[in-house]
Design a protein around this motif. Structure first.
Motif, mmCIF file in Angstrom:
data_model
loop_
_atom_site.group_PDB
_atom_site.id
_atom_site.type_symbol
_atom_site.label_atom_id
_atom_site.label_comp_id
_atom_site.label_asym_id
_atom_site.label_seq_id
_atom_site.Cartn_x
_atom_site.Cartn_y
_atom_site.Cartn_z
ATOM 1 N N PHE A 213 -15.990 50.126 -23.883
ATOM 2 C CA PHE A 213 -16.612 49.396 -25.022
ATOM 3 C C PHE A 213 -15.518 48.954 -25.992
ATOM 4 O O PHE A 213 -14.586 49.725 -26.300
ATOM 5 N N LEU A 214 -15.644 47.721 -26.464
ATOM 6 C CA LEU A 214 -14.627 47.168 -27.366
ATOM 7 C C LEU A 214 -15.107 47.247 -28.814
ATOM 8 O O LEU A 214 -16.319 47.334 -29.089
ATOM 9 N N LYS A 215 -14.173 47.190 -29.715
ATOM 10 C CA LYS A 215 -14.531 47.202 -31.147
ATOM 11 C C LYS A 215 -15.192 45.881 -31.514
ATOM 12 O O LYS A 215 -14.948 44.862 -30.857
ATOM 13 N N ASP A 216 -15.993 45.888 -32.550
ATOM 14 C CA ASP A 216 -16.673 44.665 -33.013
ATOM 15 C C ASP A 216 -15.677 43.694 -33.634
ATOM 16 O O ASP A 216 -14.630 44.110 -34.153
ATOM 17 N N TYR B 28 -18.283 42.062 -19.640
ATOM 18 C CA TYR B 28 -19.712 41.902 -19.974
ATOM 19 C C TYR B 28 -19.784 41.656 -21.472
ATOM 20 O O TYR B 28 -19.416 42.541 -22.266
ATOM 21 N N SER B 29 -20.298 40.472 -21.838
ATOM 22 C CA SER B 29 -20.427 40.195 -23.277
ATOM 23 C C SER B 29 -21.569 41.022 -23.838
ATOM 24 O O SER B 29 -22.390 41.560 -23.083
ATOM 25 N N LYS B 30 -21.653 41.116 -25.162
ATOM 26 C CA LYS B 30 -22.719 41.914 -25.784
ATOM 27 C C LYS B 30 -24.088 41.365 -25.392
ATOM 28 O O LYS B 30 -25.037 42.116 -25.197
ATOM 29 N N ASP B 31 -24.189 40.003 -25.233
ATOM 30 C CA ASP B 31 -25.483 39.395 -24.863
ATOM 31 C C ASP B 31 -25.856 39.746 -23.412
ATOM 32 O O ASP B 31 -27.005 40.045 -23.118
ATOM 33 N N GLU B 32 -24.845 39.708 -22.516
ATOM 34 C CA GLU B 32 -25.122 40.065 -21.111
ATOM 35 C C GLU B 32 -25.579 41.518 -21.035
ATOM 36 O O GLU B 32 -26.493 41.866 -20.286
ATOM 37 N N GLY B 33 -24.953 42.365 -21.807
ATOM 38 C CA GLY B 33 -25.316 43.786 -21.827
ATOM 39 C C GLY B 33 -26.747 43.967 -22.313
ATOM 40 O O GLY B 33 -27.511 44.767 -21.761
ATOM 41 N N ASP C 54 -19.218 44.264 -26.976
ATOM 42 C CA ASP C 54 -18.668 43.679 -25.732
ATOM 43 C C ASP C 54 -18.052 44.820 -24.914
ATOM 44 O O ASP C 54 -17.605 45.830 -25.477
ATOM 45 N N SER C 55 -18.018 44.623 -23.596
ATOM 46 C CA SER C 55 -17.486 45.722 -22.773
ATOM 47 C C SER C 55 -16.828 45.189 -21.486
ATOM 48 O O SER C 55 -17.045 44.039 -21.093
ATOM 49 N N PHE C 56 -16.037 46.054 -20.914
ATOM 50 C CA PHE C 56 -15.486 45.791 -19.572
ATOM 51 C C PHE C 56 -16.023 46.854 -18.617
ATOM 52 O O PHE C 56 -16.117 48.020 -18.994
ATOM 53 N N ARG C 57 -16.356 46.462 -17.406
ATOM 54 C CA ARG C 57 -16.708 47.453 -16.370
ATOM 55 C C ARG C 57 -15.496 47.561 -15.434
ATOM 56 O O ARG C 57 -15.102 46.560 -14.825
ATOM 57 N N VAL C 58 -14.979 48.755 -15.394
ATOM 58 C CA VAL C 58 -13.724 48.973 -14.662
ATOM 59 C C VAL C 58 -13.970 49.891 -13.453
ATOM 60 O O VAL C 58 -14.565 50.959 -13.604
ATOM 61 N N GLY D 135 -7.962 47.803 -29.625
ATOM 62 C CA GLY D 135 -9.194 47.042 -29.526
ATOM 63 C C GLY D 135 -10.259 47.769 -28.719
ATOM 64 O O GLY D 135 -11.439 47.412 -28.755
ATOM 65 N N VAL D 136 -9.847 48.802 -27.974
ATOM 66 C CA VAL D 136 -10.822 49.576 -27.198
ATOM 67 C C VAL D 136 -11.457 50.611 -28.126
ATOM 68 O O VAL D 136 -10.751 51.334 -28.836
ATOM 69 N N ASP D 137 -12.797 50.646 -28.141
ATOM 70 C CA ASP D 137 -13.498 51.584 -29.027
ATOM 71 C C ASP D 137 -13.700 52.923 -28.312
ATOM 72 O O ASP D 137 -13.095 53.926 -28.657
ATOM 73 N N THR D 138 -14.558 52.889 -27.294
ATOM 74 C CA THR D 138 -14.798 54.126 -26.528
ATOM 75 C C THR D 138 -14.815 53.791 -25.031
ATOM 76 O O THR D 138 -14.987 52.645 -24.636
ATOM 77 N N VAL D 139 -14.673 54.856 -24.263
ATOM 78 C CA VAL D 139 -14.744 54.696 -22.805
ATOM 79 C C VAL D 139 -15.806 55.647 -22.289
ATOM 80 O O VAL D 139 -15.819 56.831 -22.644
#
Lengths: 301, 222
Positions: free
Chosen positions: A64-67, A93-98, A123-127, A147-151
């Protein structure tokens, strides 16, 4: 050694099987059962590993990325995640896609989603990681990216899977080694009994000047041929049983496997050649060497 | 051909089977070795074919120091010796030809050698017509002739005959000894071990007598 001498020893080895039918049959049966047991243990091992591997492959780490990050920064973060070692695949994955994905997974909640309005998700990345056993250092590296908030990662589940795979590999390896040892001991005893019957013949050979190799080669050939037959028959039986089991697994639609997204056992055809080659050659070699070595005691004339 | 220099053999149970024995058998000689049971005859043979090593002293066969021979090189010594056993020691599952051909096979001789040499030696011992017979189909004398043919087939420098007449009737025994003498006349050294003194007296020649592990006499009996 002359070719004629070599041919003679080969023929003698083959002839010995017929001359010692009972002992040959005993060796054959013992080898057949042992090789089948080792083969089945191996098949269980590779299937369990494949199942665990399948489950592991389906695990994704969500970053998950920071706002409020700019699109250019998000793209850079994606590149930085890709650059981390042990990362196989990165999908944004954008916040809207999520949010859309969440809506599709929770039916009959339109009113709630209407009330929420805008996507509350970041917004997030799937890794996808390449080697699940090395996930911890990978996660630490990703967390450190600006820029990364949590994993979010199913650490405990992955730990259980890894432990399960390790324990199973050790247990099945020990079982296979034990079966191989039993096989060697029993084949060696049977071979020794078979050799002792021909002790007189061996003594005569030694006294008239035969080299040890001249005496041993027919025994090696005899053992190898018995091992070859036992390995071949065992491979065929194992293949047929395994194929029936594969079909049973597919037809029964075993709930646990399907829930985990596993289609069934490894297809028999895909492992048939390698499995048959290893089984037949391994069985032939073990039997040949053990039989030849068993003559040792009787060569001291 | 055979030389023993002050040879003693003591078995692990403490029995002295040979005590300081020295003897020489020259190339082309025929020698009887006589003695009662326990005299040391079998121990002497075991030494010559390196079944055992001497406790002290030196044993030479065909120039080879037998006592110093390594276990994996014993075949080299045995290929120089033709050995005739008291109990024939034929392989029951092989016919006469294969029993005799067994030695050249062991010593990696060619098929051509076997095809020529085996019938020849079987003819020498008078068994050419029994070439395809199995050992069980032969009389004791015939079996001993096969054993003699087997000992001769690779043209050894030395033939050791260990009680070759022990299981045979007197007439057949005479025939076997005559055959050994004929072989000796062709230049092969022959050492025949026996406890049957009457044959030695009948044939005469060099006689080495052993008693209780010691050489009692070594003389030519006429």
């Amino acid at each position: 050694m002359r070719i004629s001498g070599f041919t003679y020893l080969m023929k003698q080895g083959a002839k010995n099987i017929g001359s010692n039918r009972v002992m040959s049959l005993a060796s054959f049966c013992i080898l057949l059962v042992s090789v089948m047991l080792i083969g089945f243990t191996y098949l269980v091992l590779i299937n369990v590993n494949a199942v665990i591997g399948d489950v592991e492959d389906k695990n994704e780490v969500i970053v998950f990325l920071k706002d409020g990050l700019l699109q250019t920064r998000i793209e850079v973060i994606g590149q930085e995640i890709s650059a981390v070692g042990n990362v196989a695949k990165v999908t944004f994955y954008s916040k809207d896609e999520g949010f859309e994905s969440m809506k599709s997974r929770i039916p009959n909640a339109d009113e709630l989603f209407d009330y929420i309005g805008e996507s509350p998700l970041p917004d997030s990345f799937r890794v996808t990681v390449a080697d699940i056993t090395k996930i911890s250092p990978t996660l630490m590296a990703i967390t450190r990216i600006d820029g990364v908030d949590t994993v979010s990662a199913p650490n405990e589940f992955i730990g259980v899977l890894t432990d399960l795979r390790n324990v199973f590999t050790i247990v099945s390896s020990v079982v296979m080694a034990a079966l191989l040892a039993v096989c060697i001991i029993v084949v060696s005893n049977t071979a020794r009994a078979s050799v002792s019957i021909r002790q007189r013949e061996i003594t005569i050979m030694k006294l008239v000047g035969a080299k040890n190799s001249f005496i041993r080669v027919p025994f090696f050939v005899e053992g190898t041929l018995i091992g070859l037959f036992a390995g071949a028959v065992s491979a065929v039986i194992t293949y047929l049983v395994y194929e029936s089991l594969s079909e049973m697994v597919i037809n029964s639609q075993m709930t646990l496997l399907t829930a985990l997204g596993v289609g069934g056992l490894i297809p028999a055809a895909s492992i048939a050649f390698k499995f048959t080659a290893v089984t037949v050659l391994g069985s032939a070699l073990v039997s040949g060497i053990v039989t030849a070595v068993s003559t040792r005691k009787y060569l001291k004339v | 051909m055979v030389e023993l220099r002050n040879v003693s053999v003591r078995y692990s149970n403490g029995v002295d089977a040979l005590k300081n024995v020295s003897l020489t058998i020259n190339q082309g000689e025929f020698a009887f070795v006589v003695g009662e049971s326990g005299a040391g005859k079998s121990t002497l043979i075991k030494l010559l074919i390196r079944e055992i090593a001497p406790s002290s002293g030196k044993v030479f066969v065909g120039g080879m120091d037998v006592g110093r021979l390594k276990r994996d090189k014993i075949w080299k010594l045995r290929q120089k010796i033709g050995y005739v056993f008291q109990d024939f020691k034929l392989i029951d599952s092989l016919n006469v030809f294969d029993n005799v051909a067994f030695v050249p096979r062991c010593t990696d001789k060619s098929n051509k050698y076997m095809r020529n040499r085996v019938p020849y030696v079987l003819q020498l011992v008078g068994l050419k017509d029994k070439i395809k017979c199995m050992p069980r189909e032969l009389s004791g004398g015939e079996q001993q002739r096969v054993a003699l043919a087997r000992a001769l087939v690779c043209d050894p420098a030395l033939i050791i005959a260990d009680e070759p007449t022990g299981n045979l009737d007197p007439k057949t025994s005479m025939e076997i000894i005559e055959l050994l003498q004929a072989v000796n006349e062709c230049g092969t050294t022959v050492m025949m071990v026996t406890h049957e003194h009457e044959f030695v007296r009948a044939f005469g020649g060099r006689t080495i007598s052993l008693s209780d592990g010691e050489k009692l006499f070594d003389e030519i009996i006429k």
